[in-house]
Design a protein around this motif. Structure first.
Motif, PDB file in Angstrom:
ATOM      1  N   GLY A 262     -16.747  87.824 -16.678  1.00  0.00           N
ATOM      2  CA  GLY A 262     -18.467  87.830 -15.271  1.00  0.00           C
ATOM      3  C   GLY A 262     -18.381  88.532 -14.037  1.00  0.00           C
ATOM      4  O   GLY A 262     -17.743  90.059 -14.415  1.00  0.00           O
ATOM      5  N   ALA A 263     -19.232  87.383 -13.730  1.00  0.00           N
ATOM      6  CA  ALA A 263     -20.278  88.209 -12.278  1.00  0.00           C
ATOM      7  C   ALA A 263     -18.915  88.449 -11.052  1.00  0.00           C
ATOM      8  O   ALA A 263     -18.567  87.329 -11.050  1.00  0.00           O
ATOM      9  CB  ALA A 263     -21.255  88.103 -11.656  1.00  0.00           C
ATOM     10  N   PRO A 264     -18.666  89.212 -10.474  1.00  0.00           N
ATOM     11  CA  PRO A 264     -18.088  89.019  -9.007  1.00  0.00           C
ATOM     12  C   PRO A 264     -17.823  87.966  -8.565  1.00  0.00           C
ATOM     13  O   PRO A 264     -19.255  88.064  -7.992  1.00  0.00           O
ATOM     14  CB  PRO A 264     -17.799  90.382  -8.440  1.00  0.00           C
ATOM     15  CG  PRO A 264     -19.002  91.364  -9.400  1.00  0.00           C
ATOM     16  CD  PRO A 264     -18.873  90.510 -10.201  1.00  0.00           C
ATOM     17  N   GLY A 265     -17.439  87.187  -8.517  1.00  0.00           N
ATOM     18  CA  GLY A 265     -17.802  85.756  -7.244  1.00  0.00           C
ATOM     19  C   GLY A 265     -18.111  84.504  -8.160  1.00  0.00           C
ATOM     20  O   GLY A 265     -18.754  83.808  -6.860  1.00  0.00           O
ATOM     21  N   GLY A 266     -18.540  85.062  -9.152  1.00  0.00           N
ATOM     22  CA  GLY A 266     -19.389  83.897  -9.522  1.00  0.00           C
ATOM     23  C   GLY A 266     -18.886  83.003 -10.862  1.00  0.00           C
ATOM     24  O   GLY A 266     -18.281  83.919 -11.325  1.00  0.00           O
ATOM     25  N   PRO A 267     -19.406  82.067 -11.256  1.00  0.00           N
ATOM     26  CA  PRO A 267     -18.931  81.184 -12.680  1.00  0.00           C
ATOM     27  C   PRO A 267     -18.803  81.752 -13.889  1.00  0.00           C
ATOM     28  O   PRO A 267     -20.239  82.811 -14.087  1.00  0.00           O
ATOM     29  CB  PRO A 267     -18.618  80.007 -12.400  1.00  0.00           C
ATOM     30  CG  PRO A 267     -19.771  80.259 -11.802  1.00  0.00           C
ATOM     31  CD  PRO A 267     -19.846  81.338 -11.103  1.00  0.00           C
ATOM     32  N   GLY A 268     -17.947  82.068 -14.779  1.00  0.00           N
ATOM     33  CA  GLY A 268     -18.747  82.175 -15.726  1.00  0.00           C
ATOM     34  C   GLY A 268     -19.054  81.662 -17.047  1.00  0.00           C
ATOM     35  O   GLY A 268     -19.405  80.015 -16.597  1.00  0.00           O
ATOM     36  N   ILE A 269     -20.545  81.874 -17.864  1.00  0.00           N
ATOM     37  CA  ILE A 269     -21.426  81.422 -18.429  1.00  0.00           C
ATOM     38  C   ILE A 269     -20.818  81.055 -19.758  1.00  0.00           C
ATOM     39  O   ILE A 269     -20.796  82.260 -20.246  1.00  0.00           O
ATOM     40  CB  ILE A 269     -22.689  82.408 -18.856  1.00  0.00           C
ATOM     41  CG1 ILE A 269     -23.871  82.293 -17.279  1.00  0.00           C
ATOM     42  CG2 ILE A 269     -23.767  80.958 -19.729  1.00  0.00           C
ATOM     43  CD1 ILE A 269     -24.674  83.012 -16.740  1.00  0.00           C
ATOM     44  N   PRO A 270     -21.071  80.262 -20.755  1.00  0.00           N
ATOM     45  CA  PRO A 270     -20.126  79.633 -21.501  1.00  0.00           C
ATOM     46  C   PRO A 270     -20.881  80.318 -23.132  1.00  0.00           C
ATOM     47  O   PRO A 270     -22.013  80.639 -22.769  1.00  0.00           O
ATOM     48  CB  PRO A 270     -19.866  77.946 -21.685  1.00  0.00           C
ATOM     49  CG  PRO A 270     -20.470  77.982 -20.334  1.00  0.00           C
ATOM     50  CD  PRO A 270     -20.713  78.525 -19.805  1.00  0.00           C
ATOM     51  N   GLY A 271     -20.348  80.650 -23.357  1.00  0.00           N
ATOM     52  CA  GLY A 271     -21.189  81.798 -24.701  1.00  0.00           C
ATOM     53  C   GLY A 271     -21.793  80.371 -25.848  1.00  0.00           C
ATOM     54  O   GLY A 271     -23.025  80.654 -26.017  1.00  0.00           O
ATOM     55  N   ILE A 272     -21.075  79.352 -25.622  1.00  0.00           N
ATOM     56  CA  ILE A 272     -21.894  78.265 -25.939  1.00  0.00           C
ATOM     57  C   ILE A 272     -22.940  77.293 -25.574  1.00  0.00           C
ATOM     58  O   ILE A 272     -24.976  77.792 -26.437  1.00  0.00           O
ATOM     59  CB  ILE A 272     -21.197  77.076 -26.265  1.00  0.00           C
ATOM     60  CG1 ILE A 272     -21.518  75.763 -27.526  1.00  0.00           C
ATOM     61  CG2 ILE A 272     -21.335  76.211 -25.204  1.00  0.00           C
ATOM     62  CD1 ILE A 272     -21.677  76.744 -29.346  1.00  0.00           C
ATOM     63  N   LEU A 273     -23.590  78.069 -24.712  1.00  0.00           N
ATOM     64  CA  LEU A 273     -25.147  78.269 -23.643  1.00  0.00           C
ATOM     65  C   LEU A 273     -25.701  79.128 -23.983  1.00  0.00           C
ATOM     66  O   LEU A 273     -27.427  79.439 -23.914  1.00  0.00           O
ATOM     67  CB  LEU A 273     -25.084  77.787 -22.411  1.00  0.00           C
ATOM     68  CG  LEU A 273     -24.217  77.171 -21.775  1.00  0.00           C
ATOM     69  CD1 LEU A 273     -23.964  76.661 -19.794  1.00  0.00           C
ATOM     70  CD2 LEU A 273     -24.977  75.743 -22.297  1.00  0.00           C
ATOM     71  N   LEU A 274     -25.594  80.521 -25.045  1.00  0.00           N
ATOM     72  CA  LEU A 274     -25.949  81.595 -24.927  1.00  0.00           C
ATOM     73  C   LEU A 274     -27.591  81.564 -26.010  1.00  0.00           C
ATOM     74  O   LEU A 274     -28.454  81.863 -26.003  1.00  0.00           O
ATOM     75  CB  LEU A 274     -25.425  83.079 -24.940  1.00  0.00           C
ATOM     76  CG  LEU A 274     -26.049  83.770 -24.640  1.00  0.00           C
ATOM     77  CD1 LEU A 274     -26.852  84.078 -23.472  1.00  0.00           C
ATOM     78  CD2 LEU A 274     -24.804  85.070 -24.804  1.00  0.00           C
TER      79      LEU A 274
END
Length: 92
Positions: free
Chosen positions: A36-48
């Motif tokens: 993930g991006a530093p300092g940010g929440p990860g984006i779930p793959g299901i939303l991609l």
């Protein structure tokens, strides 16, 4: 009939949108894979996947709109009609 500009190809906005959507999906997927991006929440793959499908649908709509505008301009040119916003007689 396909018209070309001075560089030898037409600008295709639908291809640009599709490319940007897929590039963004690749960057998001890569960031998810490395943590993930530093300092940010990860984006779930299901939303991609829905985001990519929605982006490609938008690209398809833009492609259809571009095709219809170009077809209409070609028809007007064949009939000898002026372009939108132009007068037929330049003296008027």
């Amino acid at each position: 009939m396909r018209t070309q500009n001075r560089r030898g190809h037409q600008f295709e906005p639908a291809k640009l949108i599709a490319g940007l959507v897929l590039l963004a999906a690749g960057v998001v997927s890569l960031l998810d894979a490395v943590g993930g991006a530093p300092g940010g929440p990860g984006i779930p793959g299901i939303l991609l996947l829905p985001a990519v499908v929605l982006g490609l649908c938008c690209a398809g709509l833009v492609g259809a709109l571009t095709y219809s505008v170009r077809r209409r301009r070609a028809r007007r040119a064949e009939r000898g009609l002026p372009r939108a916003g132009e007068d037929r007689d330049p003296l008027l």
